[in-house]
Design an enzyme around this catalytic site. Structure first.
Site, PDB file in Angstrom:
ATOM      1  N   ASP A  19       0.827  -1.216   0.000  1.00 34.94           N
ATOM      2  CA  ASP A  19       0.000   0.000   0.000  1.00 34.94           C
ATOM      3  C   ASP A  19       0.861   1.267   0.000  1.00 34.94           C
ATOM      4  O   ASP A  19       1.979   1.257   0.506  1.00 34.94           O
ATOM      5  CB  ASP A  19      -0.914  -0.029   1.237  1.00 34.94           C
ATOM      6  CG  ASP A  19      -2.046   0.977   1.137  1.00 34.94           C
ATOM      7  OD1 ASP A  19      -2.439   1.333   0.007  1.00 34.94           O
ATOM      8  OD2 ASP A  19      -2.544   1.414   2.195  1.00 34.94           O
ATOM      9  N   ASN A  67     -11.012  -2.600  -5.137  1.00 33.33           N
ATOM     10  CA  ASN A  67     -10.248  -1.596  -5.895  1.00 33.33           C
ATOM     11  C   ASN A  67     -10.906  -1.200  -7.222  1.00 33.33           C
ATOM     12  O   ASN A  67     -10.534  -0.198  -7.834  1.00 33.33           O
ATOM     13  CB  ASN A  67      -8.804  -2.056  -6.128  1.00 33.33           C
ATOM     14  CG  ASN A  67      -7.937  -2.006  -4.894  1.00 33.33           C
ATOM     15  OD1 ASN A  67      -7.027  -2.806  -4.715  1.00 33.33           O
ATOM     16  ND2 ASN A  67      -8.194  -1.063  -4.005  1.00 33.33           N
ATOM     17  N   ARG A  70     -12.259   2.449  -7.787  1.00 29.20           N
ATOM     18  CA  ARG A  70     -11.406   3.616  -8.105  1.00 29.20           C
ATOM     19  C   ARG A  70     -11.805   4.229  -9.449  1.00 29.20           C
ATOM     20  O   ARG A  70     -12.435   3.551 -10.272  1.00 29.20           O
ATOM     21  CB  ARG A  70      -9.945   3.175  -8.119  1.00 29.20           C
ATOM     22  CG  ARG A  70      -9.522   2.734  -6.729  1.00 29.20           C
ATOM     23  CD  ARG A  70      -8.074   2.407  -6.647  1.00 29.20           C
ATOM     24  NE  ARG A  70      -7.735   2.060  -5.278  1.00 29.20           N
ATOM     25  CZ  ARG A  70      -6.528   2.136  -4.751  1.00 29.20           C
ATOM     26  NH1 ARG A  70      -5.515   2.524  -5.496  1.00 29.20           N
ATOM     27  NH2 ARG A  70      -6.324   1.803  -3.500  1.00 29.20           N
ATOM     28  N   ARG A 193      -4.735  -2.118   9.090  1.00 29.79           N
ATOM     29  CA  ARG A 193      -5.934  -2.920   8.798  1.00 29.79           C
ATOM     30  C   ARG A 193      -5.606  -3.943   7.722  1.00 29.79           C
ATOM     31  O   ARG A 193      -4.631  -3.808   6.985  1.00 29.79           O
ATOM     32  CB  ARG A 193      -7.104  -2.039   8.374  1.00 29.79           C
ATOM     33  CG  ARG A 193      -6.795  -1.102   7.212  1.00 29.79           C
ATOM     34  CD  ARG A 193      -8.052  -0.340   6.758  1.00 29.79           C
ATOM     35  NE  ARG A 193      -7.713   0.676   5.771  1.00 29.79           N
ATOM     36  CZ  ARG A 193      -7.585   1.981   6.022  1.00 29.79           C
ATOM     37  NH1 ARG A 193      -7.793   2.438   7.251  1.00 29.79           N
ATOM     38  NH2 ARG A 193      -7.261   2.827   5.067  1.00 29.79           N
TER      39      ARG A 193
HETATM   40  C1  IPE Z   1      -5.327  -2.707   0.059  1.00 24.07           C
HETATM   41  O1  IPE Z   1      -5.034  -1.352  -0.140  1.00 24.07           O
HETATM   42  C2  IPE Z   1      -5.356  -3.434  -1.249  1.00 24.07           C
HETATM   43  C3  IPE Z   1      -4.068  -3.636  -1.883  1.00 24.07           C
HETATM   44  C4  IPE Z   1      -2.908  -3.287  -1.417  1.00 24.07           C
HETATM   45  C5  IPE Z   1      -4.127  -4.313  -3.161  1.00 24.07           C
HETATM   46  P1  IPE Z   1      -6.190  -0.257  -0.278  1.00 24.07           P
HETATM   47  O2  IPE Z   1      -5.516   1.047  -0.475  1.00 24.07           O
HETATM   48  O3  IPE Z   1      -7.175  -0.673  -1.298  1.00 24.07           O
HETATM   49  O4  IPE Z   1      -6.875  -0.344   1.155  1.00 24.07           O
HETATM   50  P2  IPE Z   1      -7.741   0.719   1.962  1.00 24.07           P
HETATM   51  O5  IPE Z   1      -8.728   1.290   1.002  1.00 24.07           O
HETATM   52  O6  IPE Z   1      -6.802   1.768   2.470  1.00 24.07           O
HETATM   53  O7  IPE Z   1      -8.341  -0.049   3.080  1.00 24.07           O
HETATM   54  C1  IPE Z   2      -1.657   0.225  -3.282  1.00 23.72           C
HETATM   55  O1  IPE Z   2      -1.428   1.595  -3.303  1.00 23.72           O
HETATM   56  C2  IPE Z   2      -1.879  -0.351  -4.662  1.00 23.72           C
HETATM   57  C3  IPE Z   2      -3.255  -0.805  -4.928  1.00 23.72           C
HETATM   58  C4  IPE Z   2      -4.211  -0.834  -4.071  1.00 23.72           C
HETATM   59  C5  IPE Z   2      -3.542  -1.254  -6.270  1.00 23.72           C
HETATM   60  P1  IPE Z   2      -2.628   2.636  -3.264  1.00 23.72           P
HETATM   61  O2  IPE Z   2      -3.021   2.945  -4.652  1.00 23.72           O
HETATM   62  O3  IPE Z   2      -3.720   2.181  -2.388  1.00 23.72           O
HETATM   63  O4  IPE Z   2      -1.887   3.900  -2.616  1.00 23.72           O
HETATM   64  P2  IPE Z   2      -2.479   4.874  -1.521  1.00 23.72           P
HETATM   65  O5  IPE Z   2      -2.883   4.045  -0.353  1.00 23.72           O
HETATM   66  O6  IPE Z   2      -3.634   5.577  -2.142  1.00 23.72           O
HETATM   67  O7  IPE Z   2      -1.337   5.782  -1.196  1.00 23.72           O
HETATM   68 MG    MG Z   3      -4.119   2.434  -0.398  1.00 25.98          MG
END
Ligand code: IPE
Ligand code: IPE
Ligand code: MG
Length: 239
Positions: A19, A67, A70, A193
């Site tokens: 993340d 995801n 998004r 989490r």
């Molecule tokens: C968790 O990250 C999913 C992955 C790393 C693939 P997210 O960015 O989607 O999680 P939340 O929304 O902060 O819980």
């Molecule tokens: C994790 O990074 C990658 C995926 C969930 C695909 P994020 O895209 O969630 O990055 P942040 O949490 O918004 O910084």
């Molecule tokens: Mg994230």
């Protein structure tokens, strides 16, 4: 009192919630997808490094069932990166003999990605090194629900009796069937989490969170997580 030296343990199965790509890009005034591109580089380098540490199973959370929420632009950019990831992993993990397996519901992806996933698994299937599970369109709840559905059908159609319904029969219907549960789950990006990651399998996993954003996650950060893991006392409900 002098402490007895403890035996150094390398976790057999490690899960990583990768993340922080978006925040990494934002900090630099760049669009979020650039963060994913740099995250993909970390994915490649860290996977190699971890396989050389003697870890047997590594599960990387790349895309959750949530995801898809998004913006379309970001989802499309991620699909583009996955195509690259997949082609890359075909070439790059050969020298380390890494076996690649995908967990999650692949049927939701565009057909060329499904084909790449299938090819990647096929080419790597006889490899004897670390097993890399890439969790794509993965959700712990969807995984448990799918196991419940399979069990329901098996009982309904007489392939299984009610007495045979045990924890083992649930485990054997998860994407991770036959694999040990994760010993250590690392989350980068500072949140504490699971975000729907390995809900069933994580029952006794040690959880480690670091503020380091995924594109910055280094070999040193990994070593720190394993060091901390070695300091934890795992009791599994005992004393
Ligand atoms: C968790 O990250 C999913 C992955 C790393 C693939 P997210 O960015 O989607 O999680 P939340 O929304 O902060 O819980
Ligand atoms: C994790 O990074 C990658 C995926 C969930 C695909 P994020 O895209 O969630 O990055 P942040 O949490 O918004 O910084
Ligand atoms: Mg994230």
């Amino acid at each position: 009192m002098k402490k007895a030296p403890i035996e150094w343990r390398i976790p057999e199965h490690i899960g990583i919630i990768m993340d922080g790509n978006g925040r990494w890009a934002k900090k630099r005034g760049l669009p979020r997808p650039i963060g994913h591109t740099y995250g993909a580089k970390t994915f490649k380098n860290i996977t190699r490094y971890i396989s050389r540490q003697g870890v047997k199973y590594l599960t990387l959370y790349a895309f959750s069932t949530e995801n898809w929420k998004r913006p379309l632009e970001e989802v499309n950019a991620l699909m583009k990166i996955f195509r690259q990831y997949l082609i890359d992993s075909l070439v790059n993990f050969r020298e380390d003999d890494i076996k690649v397996v995908f967990i999650g519901d692949r049927s939701a992806f565009p057909s060329d990605i499904i084909q790449l996933i299938n090819e990647t698994e096929e080419i790597a299937k006889d490899r004897k090194g670390m097993q890399l599970n890439i969790a794509m369109n993965y959700g712990g709840r969807a995984e448990i629900l799918s196991a419940v559905k399979q069990i329901y059908e098996d009982i309904r159609d007489g392939r299984m009796s009610e007495e045979e319904l045990t924890e083992a029969s649930v485990s054997s219907r998860l994407y991770t069937a036959g694999m040990p549960d994760p010993d250590l789950i690392i989350r980068t990006g500072g949140e504490h989490r699971l975000s729907n990651f390995m809900l069933y399998q994580a029952a006794y996993a040690e959880f480690y969170s670091t503020d380091t954003l995924w594109p910055d996650f280094s070999e040193k950060d990994f070593d720190k997580a394993v060091e901390e893991f070695n300091q934890r006392s795992r009791r599994f409900g005992g004393v």
